[in-house]
Design a protein around this motif. Structure first.
Motif, PDB file in Angstrom:
ATOM      1  N   ASP A  34      34.126  62.306 -74.533  1.00  0.00           N
ATOM      2  CA  ASP A  34      33.253  62.047 -75.691  1.00  0.00           C
ATOM      3  C   ASP A  34      33.841  62.658 -76.959  1.00  0.00           C
ATOM      4  OD1 ASP A  34      31.542  60.787 -73.980  1.00  0.00           O
ATOM      5  OD2 ASP A  34      30.099  62.433 -73.852  1.00  0.00           O
ATOM      6  N   LYS A  35      34.310  63.889 -76.847  1.00  0.00           N
ATOM      7  CA  LYS A  35      34.885  64.591 -78.006  1.00  0.00           C
ATOM      8  C   LYS A  35      36.157  63.896 -78.495  1.00  0.00           C
ATOM      9  CE  LYS A  35      35.184  68.062 -80.904  1.00  0.00           C
ATOM     10  NZ  LYS A  35      34.219  68.169 -82.028  1.00  0.00           N
ATOM     11  N   GLN A  36      37.004  63.479 -77.540  1.00  0.00           N
ATOM     12  CA  GLN A  36      38.244  62.797 -77.906  1.00  0.00           C
ATOM     13  C   GLN A  36      37.965  61.485 -78.629  1.00  0.00           C
ATOM     14  OE1 GLN A  36      41.346  63.554 -78.014  1.00  0.00           O
ATOM     15  NE2 GLN A  36      42.136  61.516 -78.511  1.00  0.00           N
ATOM     16  N   HIS A  37      36.985  60.719 -78.123  1.00  0.00           N
ATOM     17  CA  HIS A  37      36.626  59.454 -78.773  1.00  0.00           C
ATOM     18  C   HIS A  37      36.095  59.681 -80.186  1.00  0.00           C
ATOM     19  CE1 HIS A  37      37.576  57.061 -75.381  1.00  0.00           C
ATOM     20  NE2 HIS A  37      36.525  57.366 -74.655  1.00  0.00           N
ATOM     21  N   GLU A  38      35.348  60.774 -80.377  1.00  0.00           N
ATOM     22  CA  GLU A  38      34.825  61.081 -81.715  1.00  0.00           C
ATOM     23  C   GLU A  38      35.959  61.414 -82.683  1.00  0.00           C
ATOM     24  OE1 GLU A  38      31.967  64.169 -81.190  1.00  0.00           O
ATOM     25  OE2 GLU A  38      30.538  62.879 -80.122  1.00  0.00           O
ATOM     26  N   LEU A  39      36.940  62.197 -82.222  1.00  0.00           N
ATOM     27  CA  LEU A  39      38.101  62.531 -83.055  1.00  0.00           C
ATOM     28  C   LEU A  39      38.888  61.272 -83.422  1.00  0.00           C
ATOM     29  CD1 LEU A  39      39.417  65.726 -81.185  1.00  0.00           C
ATOM     30  CD2 LEU A  39      38.373  65.664 -83.470  1.00  0.00           C
ATOM     31  N   ALA A  40      39.104  60.399 -82.411  1.00  0.00           N
ATOM     32  CA  ALA A  40      39.837  59.155 -82.649  1.00  0.00           C
ATOM     33  C   ALA A  40      39.061  58.241 -83.595  1.00  0.00           C
ATOM     34  CB  ALA A  40      40.103  58.442 -81.327  1.00  0.00           C
ATOM     35  N   ALA A  41      37.735  58.217 -83.438  1.00  0.00           N
ATOM     36  CA  ALA A  41      36.896  57.360 -84.290  1.00  0.00           C
ATOM     37  C   ALA A  41      37.042  57.739 -85.759  1.00  0.00           C
ATOM     38  CB  ALA A  41      35.441  57.444 -83.858  1.00  0.00           C
ATOM     39  N   ASP A  42      37.116  59.042 -86.049  1.00  0.00           N
ATOM     40  CA  ASP A  42      37.284  59.488 -87.433  1.00  0.00           C
ATOM     41  C   ASP A  42      38.614  59.012 -88.015  1.00  0.00           C
ATOM     42  OD1 ASP A  42      34.844  60.767 -87.567  1.00  0.00           O
ATOM     43  OD2 ASP A  42      35.628  62.715 -86.952  1.00  0.00           O
ATOM     44  N   LYS A  43      39.673  59.075 -87.191  1.00  0.00           N
ATOM     45  CA  LYS A  43      41.000  58.636 -87.654  1.00  0.00           C
ATOM     46  C   LYS A  43      41.041  57.121 -87.858  1.00  0.00           C
ATOM     47  CE  LYS A  43      43.706  62.401 -85.627  1.00  0.00           C
ATOM     48  NZ  LYS A  43      44.824  62.752 -84.716  1.00  0.00           N
ATOM     49  N   ILE A  44      40.413  56.386 -86.941  1.00  0.00           N
ATOM     50  CA  ILE A  44      40.386  54.922 -87.063  1.00  0.00           C
ATOM     51  C   ILE A  44      39.552  54.516 -88.281  1.00  0.00           C
ATOM     52  CG2 ILE A  44      39.726  52.770 -85.932  1.00  0.00           C
ATOM     53  CD1 ILE A  44      40.180  54.230 -83.246  1.00  0.00           C
ATOM     54  N   TYR A  45      38.453  55.232 -88.496  1.00  0.00           N
ATOM     55  CA  TYR A  45      37.608  54.966 -89.663  1.00  0.00           C
ATOM     56  C   TYR A  45      38.423  55.112 -90.947  1.00  0.00           C
ATOM     57  CZ  TYR A  45      33.677  55.349 -92.924  1.00  0.00           C
ATOM     58  OH  TYR A  45      32.807  55.148 -93.962  1.00  0.00           O
ATOM     59  N   ALA A  46      39.181  56.208 -91.036  1.00  0.00           N
ATOM     60  CA  ALA A  46      39.983  56.458 -92.235  1.00  0.00           C
ATOM     61  C   ALA A  46      41.033  55.359 -92.435  1.00  0.00           C
ATOM     62  CB  ALA A  46      40.661  57.822 -92.134  1.00  0.00           C
ATOM     63  N   MET A  47      41.674  54.931 -91.333  1.00  0.00           N
ATOM     64  CA  MET A  47      42.674  53.875 -91.428  1.00  0.00           C
ATOM     65  C   MET A  47      42.043  52.565 -91.892  1.00  0.00           C
ATOM     66  SD  MET A  47      45.251  52.329 -88.499  1.00  0.00           S
ATOM     67  CE  MET A  47      43.960  51.467 -87.587  1.00  0.00           C
ATOM     68  N   CYS A  48      40.921  52.211 -91.293  1.00  0.00           N
ATOM     69  CA  CYS A  48      40.239  50.960 -91.656  1.00  0.00           C
ATOM     70  C   CYS A  48      39.784  50.982 -93.116  1.00  0.00           C
ATOM     71  CB  CYS A  48      39.033  50.738 -90.758  1.00  0.00           C
ATOM     72  SG  CYS A  48      39.414  50.483 -89.031  1.00  0.00           S
ATOM     73  N   TYR A  49      39.234  52.120 -93.524  1.00  0.00           N
ATOM     74  CA  TYR A  49      38.716  52.237 -94.895  1.00  0.00           C
ATOM     75  C   TYR A  49      39.848  52.132 -95.907  1.00  0.00           C
ATOM     76  CZ  TYR A  49      35.997  53.942 -98.847  1.00  0.00           C
ATOM     77  OH  TYR A  49      35.377  54.040-100.065  1.00  0.00           O
ATOM     78  N   ASP A  50      40.968  52.807 -95.623  1.00  0.00           N
ATOM     79  CA  ASP A  50      42.085  52.824 -96.568  1.00  0.00           C
ATOM     80  C   ASP A  50      42.828  51.490 -96.625  1.00  0.00           C
ATOM     81  OD1 ASP A  50      41.478  55.436 -97.130  1.00  0.00           O
ATOM     82  OD2 ASP A  50      43.037  56.290 -95.853  1.00  0.00           O
ATOM     83  N   LEU A  51      43.029  50.854 -95.460  1.00  0.00           N
ATOM     84  CA  LEU A  51      43.806  49.610 -95.423  1.00  0.00           C
ATOM     85  C   LEU A  51      42.958  48.377 -95.704  1.00  0.00           C
ATOM     86  CD1 LEU A  51      46.226  50.235 -92.414  1.00  0.00           C
ATOM     87  CD2 LEU A  51      46.654  50.548 -94.846  1.00  0.00           C
ATOM     88  N   GLY A  52      41.674  48.429 -95.306  1.00  0.00           N
ATOM     89  CA  GLY A  52      40.787  47.288 -95.554  1.00  0.00           C
ATOM     90  C   GLY A  52      41.277  46.017 -94.887  1.00  0.00           C
ATOM     91  N   GLY A  53      41.030  44.866 -95.549  1.00  0.00           N
ATOM     92  CA  GLY A  53      41.515  43.581 -95.047  1.00  0.00           C
ATOM     93  C   GLY A  53      41.117  43.306 -93.610  1.00  0.00           C
TER      94      GLY A  53
END
Length: 477
Positions: free
Chosen positions: A62-81
């Motif tokens: 659960d903790k690992q997925h939460e950490l990964a989710a934050d990184k994926i969120y940042a990537m999606c937000y920054d790259l968009g599209g």
């Protein structure tokens, strides 16, 4: 050459160089971030393999997925599209990803109004003032491919929604998906024994269609007609297209007043409704019932269905009525796959491992077994992939876990056309998790699947479940 002219020439050269380098820069950003997320999971796999306590193991995942989710969120937000469209709306993903990323649905940067006006006037050959009495400069929302504006046509009393495509977005998104295809090829050879490349090829095809709003207008009209004609009351509202105002890059349709499903909790708070009370629970059940019935009918009766039920495309109207928006992603299943999926629905609803195995073969899903109880794992995998209610013992999707069915039953080839069904089921699962309602879409779709098979001559009347109303639902907690 004077200084002013030189300045303009330099700016033009600078813009051209920037445009040429943009795909390379974007690809570099994707690979750096994807590598960081991937290696994080690989290192974690080694750590968690040393832990024996199941509860501690689950807490670590659960903790690992939460950490990964934050990184994926940042990537999606920054790259968009493309990343806002697909990765920002995860399907086969852990619950922590879904919870974190679902808020990205409509956070694409808005196109400035002068560029919107230019697109509208190019498409219609007239000025905005000639067509619209009012046109809101600020968009109602901006997504990955287009943004929407509220407006009113000249001589009309009702408001409309104007969907306008972002200029240059098609080239940008094709760069993104080719990067994802390369990553999918790598990861299916190293970690996840699933034909991910076929999935990304289907994504590429489906997203390519989304840039043609005339195709979307036809799909919206077809689904609207089917749902309104096949029910005493349509399970979901579908906007009406204004045919004279539909082009490849602009689409005008009826405005439907409602609350985005993501804001449902806030709306209940405003009205003093207890989100855990009977009234709220009943409303949530009605919302899921309406969506599930609509999708069961579309997928199993005709095979032509709206394939993008993410929260940004769902409005809640008065009386818990549901409006389904955005028909850019639709799918038309061949009868063979439609009826094969109907068989799989019955297998899942009956928890029948033999029938589930047979249905996989019929659907053209090629698997290889790495376990002794193959048929039971086939059923478990089917329920994990194609039902909103996870099978017994599965509390979260763990594609990297050694206990996952996807590790025990490798999927070597998966029909591209079936991915849209898979994606739809997982988005419905995400909605049910968000609403706190645990239910099986397979059980709810059983009478519709039986009707489809009966009409095709593949099921005798005596074998059909006696349900007086195919729209009747049974909720399980």
């Amino acid at each position: 050459m004077n200084a002013l002219a030189f300045g303009y020439d330099f700016k033009e050269i600078q813009d051209k160089v920037s445009l040429h380098l943009r795909p390379w820069h974007r690809s570099f950003q994707f690979w750096v971030r994807a590598a960081d997320i991937y290696t994080g999971y690989k290192v974690f796999q080694l750590r968690v393999s040393l832990v024996k306590d199941p509860q501690k193991k689950q807490a670590m995942w659960d903790k690992q997925h939460e950490l990964a989710a934050d990184k994926i969120y940042a990537m999606c937000y920054d790259l968009g599209g493309f990343f806002l469209k697909i990765i920002g709306k995860p399907d086969l993903a852990p619950a922590a990803w879904v919870k974190r990323l679902v808020t990205l649905c409509d956070q694409a940067p808005a196109t400035p109004f002068d560029a919107v006006q230019l697109v509208l006037e190019e498409e219609f050959g007239r000025s905005i003032s000639e067509i619209f009495e009012n046109f809101d400069v600020n968009p109602l929302g901006s997504a990955s491919i287009a943004q929407i504006h509220r407006a009113r046509l000249r001589g009309d009393k009702n408001d409309v929604v104007v969907k306008v495509q972002h200029p240059g977005i098609q080239d940008l998104m094709m760069t993104d998906i080719r990067n994802l295809q390369a990553f999918a090829l790598y990861i299916q050879k190293t970690d996840i024994k699933f034909d991910l490349f076929s999935v990304t090829k289907e994504m590429e095809k489906q997203i390519g269609y989304e840039f043609d709003f005339l195709r979307e207008a036809n799909a919206m009209e077809r689904i609207r007609r089917f749902l309104y004609e096949n029910n005493k009351k349509t399970p979901v509202l579908v906007p009406r297209v204004l045919r004279g105002l539909a082009t490849r890059r602009v689409l005008v349709m009826d405005y439907i007043d409602g609350v985005p499903i993501l804001n449902l909790g806030d709306e209940m708070d405003k009205r003093g409704i207890n989100p855990g009370g009977k009234m709220a629970t009943s409303a949530k059940q009605n919302i899921l019932k309406s969506l599930t019935l609509a999708y069961g009918q579309m997928i199993l009766k005709t095979g032509f269905f709206h394939a993008d039920p993410h929260p940004g495309n769902i409005l809640i109207c008065k009386g818990s009525e549901v409006a389904l928006l955005d028909y850019g992603q639709v799918k038309d299943l061949p009868d063979q796959l439609r009826l094969g999926f109907a068989d799989l629905v019955l297998a899942m609803a009956d928890s029948n491992p033999v029938k589930a195995t047979e249905s996989y073969r019929e659907l053209g899903i090629d698997t290889v077994s790495n376990c002794k109880n193959e048929q039971q794992e086939m059923l478990r995998l089917a329920q994990t992939m194609f039902d909103t209610k996870l099978p017994p013992g599965v509390v979260m999707l763990q594609p990297f876990s050694e206990d996952a069915s996807i590790k025990k039953i490798g999927v070597q080839s998966f029909p591209e056309e079936l991915f849209s069904v898979l994606r739809t089921v997982h988005l419905l699962r995400g909605l049910s998790v968000g609403l706190g309602i645990n239910y099986s879409c397979a059980e709810q779709w059983r009478p519709i699947a039986e009707e489809a098979l009966y009409n095709a001559g593949r099921l005798k009347g005596a074998n059909r479940t006696k349900v007086s109303n195919p729209g009747r639902f049974f909720w399980r907690y």
